[in-house]
Each structure stands twice: as structure tokens, then as C-alpha cells.
Design a protein around this motif. Structure first.
Motif, mmCIF file in Angstrom:
data_model
loop_
_atom_site.group_PDB
_atom_site.id
_atom_site.type_symbol
_atom_site.label_atom_id
_atom_site.label_comp_id
_atom_site.label_asym_id
_atom_site.label_seq_id
_atom_site.Cartn_x
_atom_site.Cartn_y
_atom_site.Cartn_z
ATOM 1 N N GLU A 85 37.429 12.705 -27.570
ATOM 2 C CA GLU A 85 37.948 11.966 -27.604
ATOM 3 C C GLU A 85 39.104 10.615 -27.333
ATOM 4 O O GLU A 85 39.855 11.404 -26.680
ATOM 5 C CB GLU A 85 37.908 12.110 -29.267
ATOM 6 C CG GLU A 85 38.551 11.645 -30.536
ATOM 7 C CD GLU A 85 38.921 11.508 -31.889
ATOM 8 O OE1 GLU A 85 37.200 12.443 -32.719
ATOM 9 O OE2 GLU A 85 39.953 11.726 -31.901
ATOM 10 N N ILE A 86 38.227 9.395 -26.933
ATOM 11 C CA ILE A 86 39.552 9.004 -26.926
ATOM 12 C C ILE A 86 40.127 8.011 -28.126
ATOM 13 O O ILE A 86 39.038 7.437 -29.177
ATOM 14 C CB ILE A 86 38.711 7.289 -25.721
ATOM 15 C CG1 ILE A 86 38.707 8.774 -24.993
ATOM 16 C CG2 ILE A 86 39.336 6.567 -25.131
ATOM 17 C CD1 ILE A 86 37.497 7.842 -23.253
ATOM 18 N N GLU A 87 41.629 7.232 -27.657
ATOM 19 C CA GLU A 87 41.731 6.678 -28.895
ATOM 20 C C GLU A 87 42.743 5.614 -28.240
ATOM 21 O O GLU A 87 43.101 5.602 -26.636
ATOM 22 C CB GLU A 87 43.194 6.947 -29.470
ATOM 23 C CG GLU A 87 42.757 7.665 -30.805
ATOM 24 C CD GLU A 87 43.606 8.849 -31.697
ATOM 25 O OE1 GLU A 87 45.007 7.631 -31.579
ATOM 26 O OE2 GLU A 87 44.008 9.651 -32.283
ATOM 27 N N ALA A 88 42.044 3.779 -28.470
ATOM 28 C CA ALA A 88 42.547 2.550 -27.355
ATOM 29 C C ALA A 88 43.267 2.326 -28.759
ATOM 30 O O ALA A 88 43.355 2.059 -30.153
ATOM 31 C CB ALA A 88 40.977 2.291 -27.045
ATOM 32 N N LEU A 89 44.239 0.806 -28.236
ATOM 33 C CA LEU A 89 44.247 0.065 -29.487
ATOM 34 C C LEU A 89 44.899 -1.265 -27.827
ATOM 35 O O LEU A 89 44.754 -1.313 -26.795
ATOM 36 C CB LEU A 89 45.575 -0.620 -29.389
ATOM 37 C CG LEU A 89 47.217 -1.322 -29.802
ATOM 38 C CD1 LEU A 89 46.416 -1.262 -31.122
ATOM 39 C CD2 LEU A 89 48.531 -0.566 -29.635
ATOM 40 N N ALA A 116 30.722 9.799 -33.550
ATOM 41 C CA ALA A 116 31.723 9.678 -34.118
ATOM 42 C C ALA A 116 32.583 8.133 -33.554
ATOM 43 O O ALA A 116 32.981 8.573 -32.484
ATOM 44 C CB ALA A 116 33.331 10.426 -34.658
ATOM 45 N N TYR A 117 33.023 7.432 -34.995
ATOM 46 C CA TYR A 117 33.582 5.765 -34.393
ATOM 47 C C TYR A 117 34.018 5.266 -35.207
ATOM 48 O O TYR A 117 33.669 5.261 -36.160
ATOM 49 C CB TYR A 117 32.337 5.181 -34.254
ATOM 50 C CG TYR A 117 32.927 3.650 -33.650
ATOM 51 C CD1 TYR A 117 33.508 3.077 -32.547
ATOM 52 C CD2 TYR A 117 32.587 2.707 -35.327
ATOM 53 C CE1 TYR A 117 34.208 1.751 -33.460
ATOM 54 C CE2 TYR A 117 33.110 1.216 -35.231
ATOM 55 C CZ TYR A 117 33.997 0.982 -34.260
ATOM 56 O OH TYR A 117 34.541 0.030 -34.341
ATOM 57 N N ARG A 118 35.749 4.455 -34.793
ATOM 58 C CA ARG A 118 36.633 3.699 -36.385
ATOM 59 C C ARG A 118 37.128 2.959 -35.821
ATOM 60 O O ARG A 118 38.119 3.360 -34.772
ATOM 61 C CB ARG A 118 37.254 5.585 -37.243
ATOM 62 C CG ARG A 118 38.503 4.629 -38.088
ATOM 63 C CD ARG A 118 38.670 5.904 -38.765
ATOM 64 N NE ARG A 118 39.545 4.993 -40.065
ATOM 65 C CZ ARG A 118 40.227 5.307 -41.162
ATOM 66 N NH1 ARG A 118 40.074 6.462 -40.856
ATOM 67 N NH2 ARG A 118 40.768 4.786 -41.852
ATOM 68 N N PHE A 160 52.190 -9.210 -33.266
ATOM 69 C CA PHE A 160 50.468 -9.071 -32.486
ATOM 70 C C PHE A 160 49.540 -8.861 -32.936
ATOM 71 O O PHE A 160 49.878 -7.688 -34.081
ATOM 72 C CB PHE A 160 50.759 -7.913 -31.286
ATOM 73 C CG PHE A 160 51.454 -8.173 -30.238
ATOM 74 C CD1 PHE A 160 50.811 -9.317 -29.139
ATOM 75 C CD2 PHE A 160 52.893 -8.172 -29.815
ATOM 76 C CE1 PHE A 160 51.350 -9.784 -28.658
ATOM 77 C CE2 PHE A 160 53.417 -7.763 -28.859
ATOM 78 C CZ PHE A 160 53.263 -9.243 -28.001
ATOM 79 N N VAL A 161 48.185 -9.035 -33.122
ATOM 80 C CA VAL A 161 47.504 -8.729 -33.830
ATOM 81 C C VAL A 161 46.310 -7.680 -33.338
ATOM 82 O O VAL A 161 46.409 -8.734 -31.730
ATOM 83 C CB VAL A 161 46.461 -9.330 -35.277
ATOM 84 C CG1 VAL A 161 47.647 -10.204 -35.824
ATOM 85 C CG2 VAL A 161 45.667 -10.643 -34.163
ATOM 86 N N GLY A 162 45.829 -6.593 -33.492
ATOM 87 C CA GLY A 162 44.628 -6.545 -32.848
ATOM 88 C C GLY A 162 44.177 -5.279 -33.877
ATOM 89 O O GLY A 162 43.579 -5.454 -35.181
ATOM 90 N N GLU A 163 43.293 -4.056 -33.395
ATOM 91 C CA GLU A 163 42.783 -3.172 -33.445
ATOM 92 C C GLU A 163 43.014 -1.976 -32.600
ATOM 93 O O GLU A 163 43.080 -1.916 -31.530
ATOM 94 C CB GLU A 163 40.876 -3.576 -33.755
ATOM 95 C CG GLU A 163 39.806 -3.943 -34.458
ATOM 96 C CD GLU A 163 39.347 -4.247 -34.176
ATOM 97 O OE1 GLU A 163 37.766 -3.459 -33.280
ATOM 98 O OE2 GLU A 163 38.222 -5.308 -34.682
ATOM 99 N N ARG A 164 42.463 -0.833 -33.958
ATOM 100 C CA ARG A 164 43.100 0.930 -32.820
ATOM 101 C C ARG A 164 41.357 1.386 -33.637
ATOM 102 O O ARG A 164 40.512 1.264 -34.563
ATOM 103 C CB ARG A 164 44.166 1.667 -33.948
ATOM 104 C CG ARG A 164 44.838 2.998 -33.316
ATOM 105 C CD ARG A 164 45.673 3.558 -33.912
ATOM 106 N NE ARG A 164 47.317 3.114 -33.269
ATOM 107 C CZ ARG A 164 47.030 3.127 -32.236
ATOM 108 N NH1 ARG A 164 46.552 3.454 -31.053
ATOM 109 N NH2 ARG A 164 48.411 2.202 -31.722
ATOM 110 N N HIS A 165 41.308 1.832 -32.241
ATOM 111 C CA HIS A 165 40.181 2.806 -31.916
ATOM 112 C C HIS A 165 39.812 3.817 -31.639
ATOM 113 O O HIS A 165 40.815 4.433 -31.098
ATOM 114 C CB HIS A 165 38.848 2.024 -31.206
ATOM 115 C CG HIS A 165 39.353 0.290 -30.935
ATOM 116 N ND1 HIS A 165 38.525 -0.334 -31.570
ATOM 117 C CD2 HIS A 165 39.527 -0.335 -30.158
ATOM 118 C CE1 HIS A 165 39.059 -1.925 -31.289
ATOM 119 N NE2 HIS A 165 39.953 -1.938 -30.503
ATOM 120 N N ARG A 166 38.905 4.845 -32.534
ATOM 121 C CA ARG A 166 39.053 5.803 -32.327
ATOM 122 C C ARG A 166 37.047 6.419 -31.992
ATOM 123 O O ARG A 166 36.608 6.102 -32.540
ATOM 124 C CB ARG A 166 39.206 7.175 -33.414
ATOM 125 C CG ARG A 166 39.094 8.216 -33.220
ATOM 126 C CD ARG A 166 39.858 9.403 -34.111
ATOM 127 N NE ARG A 166 41.118 9.383 -34.067
ATOM 128 C CZ ARG A 166 42.058 10.050 -34.350
ATOM 129 N NH1 ARG A 166 41.523 10.675 -35.280
ATOM 130 N NH2 ARG A 166 43.134 10.429 -33.238
#
Length: 110
Positions: A102-106, A32-34, A43-49
Motif C-alpha cells: 500500500e502506498i499513501e501520498a499527499l 483498493a483506492y481512496r 494549501f489544498v490538495g488530496e490524500r491518496h491511499r
């Protein structure tokens, strides 16, 4: 093989996480990916799971290499830096001997 469309930061993070496993890429499955856009006042970026499944044998060792000390690890993500990363829940051993986690990252644009 079906390729999941990913942003450049998400793709770079995914490759870095696979490298931590230190096994052939086909031994670690992305189940799974999001990614979602993220921003603060400055700041701008993305949150990932990302959810992974590591099949037996050696699932425990591979999972440990991927997750142990991840909060303090340095990642190369061109044009971004990893501001926060962690395992969101304890890895779970499945009936077939595989392990899921599961890993979450910013990631934040430089």
C-alpha cells in the motif's frame, strides 16, 4: 474492465506509479483506492491511499521498482505536486506468489 472514478491528481499519480513498475499495465492490480480532500491554512490538495497486488512471476522485482526510493522520487502530476509519499507497510508475499503493498501520498495544488 471496470474503471474506478478518480480525480485528475489521483489518476496522474496512479499512472506514474504504474510506470515505475516498468511492466505491462495488466501485471499490476489496483485492489483498493481512496482519495480524500485535504487542506491546511495555506494549501489544498488530496490524500491518496492505493493498494496494489503484483502477481507472480517477478512480483518481487516489480514491487521493488515501484517502492524502492519512492520517498525521494519525482512525480509528474499536472497542477499538483507530490508533497509526501511512502509505502505504508512492508510488502507482503501471498500464498500464490503475488505481493501486496500500500502506498499513501499527499498531492497539493500548485
Amino acid at each position: 474492465m471496470m474503471r474506478i472514478p478518480m480525480s485528475k491528481p489521483a489518476s496522474a499519480l496512479f499512472r506514474a506509479l504504474l510506470a515505475r513498475g516498468a511492466v505491462s499495465r495488466d501485471r499490476i492490480l489496483l485492489t483498493a483506492y481512496r482519495s480524500t480532500e485535504w487542506q491546511s491554512l495555506t494549501f489544498v490538495g488530496e490524500r491518496h491511499r492505493l493498494r496494489f497486488r503484483v502477481p507472480a512471476p517477478d512480483a518481487g522485482a516489480v514491487t521493488l521498482r515501484m517502492t524502492e526510493g519512492i520517498e525521494d522520487a519525482e512525480f509528474t502530476v499536472p497542477g499538483h505536486f507530490v508533497a509526501d509519499i511512502g509505502v505504508t507497510s512492508s510488502p507482503q508475499q501471498e500464498d500464490d506468489g503475488s505481493i501486496t503493498f500500500e502506498i499513501e501520498a499527499l498531492t497539493i495544488a500548485e
